[in-house]
Design a protein around this motif. Structure first.
Motif, PDB file in Angstrom:
ATOM      1  N   ALA A 133     -17.833   3.826  13.662  1.00 19.48           N
ATOM      2  CA  ALA A 133     -17.497   4.922  14.578  1.00 19.48           C
ATOM      3  C   ALA A 133     -16.223   4.614  15.364  1.00 19.48           C
ATOM      4  CB  ALA A 133     -18.652   5.198  15.534  1.00 19.48           C
ATOM      5  N   VAL A 134     -15.921   3.342  15.519  1.00 19.06           N
ATOM      6  CA  VAL A 134     -14.705   2.985  16.254  1.00 19.06           C
ATOM      7  C   VAL A 134     -13.595   2.448  15.361  1.00 19.06           C
ATOM      8  CG1 VAL A 134     -15.954   2.505  18.384  1.00 19.06           C
ATOM      9  CG2 VAL A 134     -15.501   0.632  16.802  1.00 19.06           C
ATOM     10  N   ASP A 135     -13.913   2.124  14.091  1.00 18.36           N
ATOM     11  CA  ASP A 135     -12.916   1.436  13.263  1.00 18.36           C
ATOM     12  C   ASP A 135     -13.252   1.630  11.786  1.00 18.36           C
ATOM     13  OD1 ASP A 135     -11.030  -0.252  12.160  1.00 18.36           O
ATOM     14  OD2 ASP A 135     -11.773  -2.073  13.124  1.00 18.36           O
ATOM     15  N   ARG A 136     -12.634   2.623  11.163  1.00 22.14           N
ATOM     16  CA  ARG A 136     -12.934   2.857   9.746  1.00 22.14           C
ATOM     17  C   ARG A 136     -12.121   1.984   8.810  1.00 22.14           C
ATOM     18  NH1 ARG A 136     -13.149   8.160  11.443  1.00 22.14           N
ATOM     19  NH2 ARG A 136     -15.311   8.835  11.556  1.00 22.14           N
ATOM     20  N   GLY A 137     -11.141   1.289   9.345  1.00 23.66           N
ATOM     21  CA  GLY A 137     -10.229   0.540   8.483  1.00 23.66           C
ATOM     22  C   GLY A 137     -10.638  -0.902   8.212  1.00 23.66           C
ATOM     23  N   MET A 138     -11.844  -1.277   8.602  1.00 20.49           N
ATOM     24  CA  MET A 138     -12.292  -2.656   8.341  1.00 20.49           C
ATOM     25  C   MET A 138     -12.292  -2.951   6.840  1.00 20.49           C
ATOM     26  SD  MET A 138     -15.521  -2.818  10.987  1.00 20.49           S
ATOM     27  CE  MET A 138     -15.954  -1.088  10.661  1.00 20.49           C
ATOM     28  N   THR A 139     -12.016  -4.200   6.498  1.00 20.83           N
ATOM     29  CA  THR A 139     -11.946  -4.594   5.085  1.00 20.83           C
ATOM     30  C   THR A 139     -12.799  -5.833   4.840  1.00 20.83           C
ATOM     31  OG1 THR A 139      -9.695  -3.735   4.982  1.00 20.83           O
ATOM     32  CG2 THR A 139     -10.356  -5.215   3.213  1.00 20.83           C
ATOM     33  N   MET A 140     -13.500  -5.835   3.716  1.00 25.10           N
ATOM     34  CA  MET A 140     -14.332  -6.982   3.326  1.00 25.10           C
ATOM     35  C   MET A 140     -13.640  -7.763   2.232  1.00 25.10           C
ATOM     36  SD  MET A 140     -17.893  -4.826   3.539  1.00 25.10           S
ATOM     37  CE  MET A 140     -17.061  -3.216   3.465  1.00 25.10           C
ATOM     38  N   ASP A 141     -13.560  -9.067   2.411  1.00 23.21           N
ATOM     39  CA  ASP A 141     -12.785  -9.900   1.481  1.00 23.21           C
ATOM     40  C   ASP A 141     -13.481 -11.222   1.181  1.00 23.21           C
ATOM     41  OD1 ASP A 141     -10.043  -8.625   1.030  1.00 23.21           O
ATOM     42  OD2 ASP A 141     -10.231  -8.509   3.212  1.00 23.21           O
ATOM     43  N   SER A 142     -12.961 -11.857   0.135  1.00 26.22           N
ATOM     44  CA  SER A 142     -13.329 -13.234  -0.206  1.00 26.22           C
ATOM     45  C   SER A 142     -14.825 -13.425  -0.340  1.00 26.22           C
ATOM     46  CB  SER A 142     -12.777 -14.201   0.854  1.00 26.22           C
ATOM     47  OG  SER A 142     -11.367 -14.156   0.839  1.00 26.22           O
ATOM     48  N   ILE A 143     -15.471 -12.429  -0.942  1.00 25.59           N
ATOM     49  CA  ILE A 143     -16.903 -12.542  -1.195  1.00 25.59           C
ATOM     50  C   ILE A 143     -17.063 -13.316  -2.497  1.00 25.59           C
ATOM     51  CG2 ILE A 143     -19.005 -11.247  -1.636  1.00 25.59           C
ATOM     52  CD1 ILE A 143     -17.197  -8.945  -0.068  1.00 25.59           C
ATOM     53  N   ARG A 144     -17.720 -14.455  -2.396  1.00 23.64           N
ATOM     54  CA  ARG A 144     -17.765 -15.331  -3.562  1.00 23.64           C
ATOM     55  C   ARG A 144     -18.890 -16.338  -3.428  1.00 23.64           C
ATOM     56  NH1 ARG A 144     -14.120 -20.192  -2.607  1.00 23.64           N
ATOM     57  NH2 ARG A 144     -14.215 -20.418  -0.355  1.00 23.64           N
ATOM     58  N   LEU A 145     -19.236 -16.947  -4.546  1.00 30.44           N
ATOM     59  CA  LEU A 145     -20.231 -18.002  -4.554  1.00 30.44           C
ATOM     60  C   LEU A 145     -19.578 -19.295  -4.074  1.00 30.44           C
ATOM     61  CD1 LEU A 145     -23.192 -18.520  -5.453  1.00 30.44           C
ATOM     62  CD2 LEU A 145     -22.244 -19.418  -7.588  1.00 30.44           C
TER      63      LEU A 145
ATOM     64  N   GLY B 150     -14.742  15.852   5.957  1.00 26.21           N
ATOM     65  CA  GLY B 150     -15.900  16.591   6.453  1.00 26.21           C
ATOM     66  C   GLY B 150     -16.403  16.056   7.767  1.00 26.21           C
ATOM     67  N   GLY B 151     -17.163  16.888   8.471  1.00 20.19           N
ATOM     68  CA  GLY B 151     -17.717  16.471   9.745  1.00 20.19           C
ATOM     69  C   GLY B 151     -16.719  16.673  10.872  1.00 20.19           C
ATOM     70  N   LYS B 152     -17.183  16.388  12.074  1.00 12.82           N
ATOM     71  CA  LYS B 152     -16.399  16.664  13.263  1.00 12.82           C
ATOM     72  C   LYS B 152     -15.126  15.829  13.321  1.00 12.82           C
ATOM     73  CE  LYS B 152     -17.819  15.454  17.257  1.00 12.82           C
ATOM     74  NZ  LYS B 152     -18.697  15.135  18.388  1.00 12.82           N
ATOM     75  N   SER B 153     -15.204  14.606  12.780  1.00 15.18           N
ATOM     76  CA  SER B 153     -14.037  13.719  12.877  1.00 15.18           C
ATOM     77  C   SER B 153     -12.971  14.080  11.841  1.00 15.18           C
ATOM     78  CB  SER B 153     -14.462  12.257  12.721  1.00 15.18           C
ATOM     79  OG  SER B 153     -14.939  12.027  11.406  1.00 15.18           O
ATOM     80  N   GLY B 154     -13.324  14.961  10.929  1.00 17.14           N
ATOM     81  CA  GLY B 154     -12.319  15.492  10.002  1.00 17.14           C
ATOM     82  C   GLY B 154     -11.874  14.521   8.936  1.00 17.14           C
ATOM     83  N   HIS B 155     -10.641  14.704   8.484  1.00 15.35           N
ATOM     84  CA  HIS B 155     -10.104  13.967   7.362  1.00 15.35           C
ATOM     85  C   HIS B 155      -9.518  12.636   7.851  1.00 15.35           C
ATOM     86  CE1 HIS B 155      -8.024  14.588   3.215  1.00 15.35           C
ATOM     87  NE2 HIS B 155      -8.451  13.363   3.377  1.00 15.35           N
ATOM     88  N   TRP B 156      -9.854  11.568   7.159  1.00 15.67           N
ATOM     89  CA  TRP B 156      -9.318  10.260   7.491  1.00 15.67           C
ATOM     90  C   TRP B 156      -8.898   9.583   6.202  1.00 15.67           C
ATOM     91  CZ3 TRP B 156     -10.523   5.347   5.895  1.00 15.67           C
ATOM     92  CH2 TRP B 156      -9.988   4.280   6.643  1.00 15.67           C
ATOM     93  N   ARG B 157      -7.752   8.936   6.249  1.00 20.36           N
ATOM     94  CA  ARG B 157      -7.276   8.185   5.095  1.00 20.36           C
ATOM     95  C   ARG B 157      -6.897   6.780   5.535  1.00 20.36           C
ATOM     96  NH1 ARG B 157      -5.533  10.820   0.346  1.00 20.36           N
ATOM     97  NH2 ARG B 157      -5.340  13.048   0.683  1.00 20.36           N
ATOM     98  N   ALA B 158      -7.218   5.812   4.699  1.00 20.97           N
ATOM     99  CA  ALA B 158      -6.793   4.443   4.979  1.00 20.97           C
ATOM    100  C   ALA B 158      -5.274   4.368   4.893  1.00 20.97           C
ATOM    101  CB  ALA B 158      -7.422   3.488   3.971  1.00 20.97           C
ATOM    102  N   ASP B 159      -4.712   3.459   5.674  1.00 22.34           N
ATOM    103  CA  ASP B 159      -3.280   3.188   5.541  1.00 22.34           C
ATOM    104  C   ASP B 159      -3.022   2.624   4.159  1.00 22.34           C
ATOM    105  OD1 ASP B 159      -3.030   3.873   8.209  1.00 22.34           O
ATOM    106  OD2 ASP B 159      -3.324   1.806   8.888  1.00 22.34           O
ATOM    107  N   ALA B 160      -1.865   2.939   3.620  1.00 17.26           N
ATOM    108  CA  ALA B 160      -1.478   2.322   2.354  1.00 17.26           C
ATOM    109  C   ALA B 160      -1.341   0.819   2.581  1.00 17.26           C
ATOM    110  CB  ALA B 160      -0.155   2.918   1.866  1.00 17.26           C
ATOM    111  N   THR B 161      -1.694   0.042   1.587  1.00 20.07           N
ATOM    112  CA  THR B 161      -1.592  -1.422   1.749  1.00 20.07           C
ATOM    113  C   THR B 161      -0.521  -1.974   0.826  1.00 20.07           C
ATOM    114  OG1 THR B 161      -3.406  -1.568   0.178  1.00 20.07           O
ATOM    115  CG2 THR B 161      -3.920  -1.882   2.521  1.00 20.07           C
TER     116      THR B 161
END
Lengths: 161, 161, 161, 161, 161, 161
Positions: A133-145, B150-161
């Motif tokens: 709800a506060v941060d949609r840009g979080m990224t998950m990385d380096s998932i490994r055994l 969709g939804g109240k928060s509308g359209h969101w796109r990740a920054d290009a990496t």
């Protein structure tokens, strides 16, 4: 790497491989992965862990339960009577990253690498869910055994990174 | 980032947030992530997809089923009647990396970001499972939300990496 | 009490009753129940909630997840898209009793009483599980519906006890 | 009661405790609980059991299936290969109360108290569900472990009440 | 039969098809199937249904619960909020055959044929399970959709056989 | 056929039978069943298996996963740690019929006939699901146990048909 994919038979058809003749030995799998977030999000998680809004505590429970659902999720995994699951989270304030490490154990005929990896994935996803709800840009990385013990293939450790 | 964590009430206790007053709208979540493997492993997956030993086809099914299990796995997720799930895999031979992209949709009161992310995680885990006999050192990275509609928060796109 | 058991047809055979013609309205169920334990056990739970070993926090998560499993557990329950679940615990030091109260909501064609009751039962069972190593004699009591809103039968409240 | 909560480690973090070094022994758990209803409701259940509208028969099946879902519901429970589950119901017409008693067994490394208790809870919830159209005020009480056999802690019996 | 397989996209990849734009209408699926057994087995089931050892009653509950698990079992099925499930069994003493008929209903965006068929399959499997100690040679036949209502494709009935 | 239904006790009440005293032996169950479809549908499945739109590959995965869900679906089945599951499909162009054969194995205290049969049922249902847009009249037949090994009752084979 001379061995082929064991999850396929000679005709290339998928199957759940026969482990009936393998010995019941103690087997351990250790996996890790991390989630990186905005500094403000990280600060909110960190304060919550100490006081209220316990993101980490909830992610730990979800990770442990996730380990138990591995055979439901991964088509060719054997159902395994887990004898231990532990999940730890390390918070790195400089990198605003949380690292999840999961250990799964059984006394059985096949390894528990997938259970450890699934625990990590579900733990990280749960952190994402609670912070999104506060941060949609979080990224998950380096998932490994990280490590594997027990069974015919013996002890294996990931290379240091 | 003025909004707090919605999954906790004023006392810091976790809850499944009230979405009863939200409108039923079409909602879309798109997520992606990748798994990197040894070149030999990648070659085996690539040849299998075309001929036999279809790692990618199985991972796709697992990912779609995983999306349906999201509310079972993530403690505070609402159960959602998904109206669409698609999962694609892109093979990058130069980087010996497979990228999984999942799209989830619903017509409902809350978003489907977690369903898309869970599909990606289960898809990648399934690839790991099927290749682990030849390559335990595979790593999953860059698992993140790409887009949300969709939804109240509308359209969101990740920054290009 | 002129109405019969709706879960059986005219021949006495069980069925999942037809709710297709019912209106989609906001429905709320509130249930509670308590677990009584030895004073020493209660003290351990109480201190843990404030500091570490968070029995209550884990029971809350389990209760919320339990609400989502209701239709899996109770044979004739309809699957319901829950729009809200909250679970609270009140600690009564004098009686060394913990009371769990759960609220479930949906916008749907049938009520959510069973979801609220299942949340309470799973919440109490989880407390039992985490404390049983020190106290096997704990007892769960007074598990009941407190209130129900929505649907044709309207508002219902339990008698004060 | 010198022993602490085993479900938390030295830092107070929840884990699924290590039972890998425990012996595989025959373990039994017996639990009970009761549901009290209006006299008219009780009469309907009682007549149904003999003739048609078999509330008790359905509750028994739900209870047995519930025992098998224990590790899904209770976060820190180990998955256990149950070797036996029996569920009995005793009808007390004077008190218009139905008592459910469940016995769970395994040959394994950890006890089955939670499986017996979960069976009782699901059995009682199923009775509630099937009777709630005529009686919302039913109450579930005295849900507790009666007896435990096997494992290092040996034989335990609840005090007579 | 001009329409192709909807569960695959233009590239032949499986997906859960998009039903988000479909109208929410009342949809009904009716399926049946039968199990044939030795005459002695049939006689045991028949007497049990009237008196004790209620094979049919248990199979009915399993079938109803099975309908609710359809989206878990069939990879590309949408999760559906069922509004009604009924399951009937007809005993044919001359043919020592039990026919199971299941009706599933929803108010939703996609049909419930698979839910009706899954209910039949689980109902028949449960009969098999309960009788297999005396008769392993039972055979399940003629499992098929009988009727389908609702949705764009309208009313469909199986040909009489 | 002198033995009674083991799933009921002396009073006719259902229970999960006690297998705790049985030896852990290797147990195998083999089951089969077929689905018959219109010639055009069969042709589409057949071409898909070779090229794209892999109905058979998806049905195989669903069947393997279905075997793992057996104890969830069949009320009185014991949870079983499967050590092997294989599923094969044979296409008979003349009869436009697909036959599914499943083999399940465990090293345990009770047999795996139900796991093999459940795999077949879920495999056939998945084919039905993927082809139903073009052919609702498909029929599933001759679902039966072919062979059983291990346990006190020893080796059993179905009569040739």
């Amino acid at each position: 790497m001379t061995q082929g994919f064991t999850h396929f038979d000679a005709d290339g058809q998928a199957h759940m491989v026969d482990v009936g003749a393998k010995a019941e030995t103690r087997r351990i799998g250790i996996a890790e992965g991390r989630i990186t977030m905005a500094p403000e999000t990280f600060a909110m998680v960190q304060s919550g862990s100490a006081k209220k809004g316990d993101v980490i505590g909830i992610a730990r429970i979800a990770a442990i339960q996730g380990a138990k659902r591995t055979a439901d999720l991964i088509p060719l995994c054997h159902p395994i009577p887990l004898t231990r699951v532990t999940v730890d989270f390390a918070l790195d304030a400089a990198a605003h990253t949380i690292t999840c490490t999961a250990t799964a154990e059984t006394v059985g005929r096949t390894g528990v690498e997938m259970e450890a990896l699934t625990a990590v994935q579900v733990g990280l996803l749960t952190i994402y869910d609670m912070c999104k709800a506060v941060d949609r840009g979080m990224t998950m990385d380096s998932i490994r055994l990280l490590e594997k013990q027990g069974g015919k293939s013996g002890h294996w450790r990931a290379d240091a990174t």
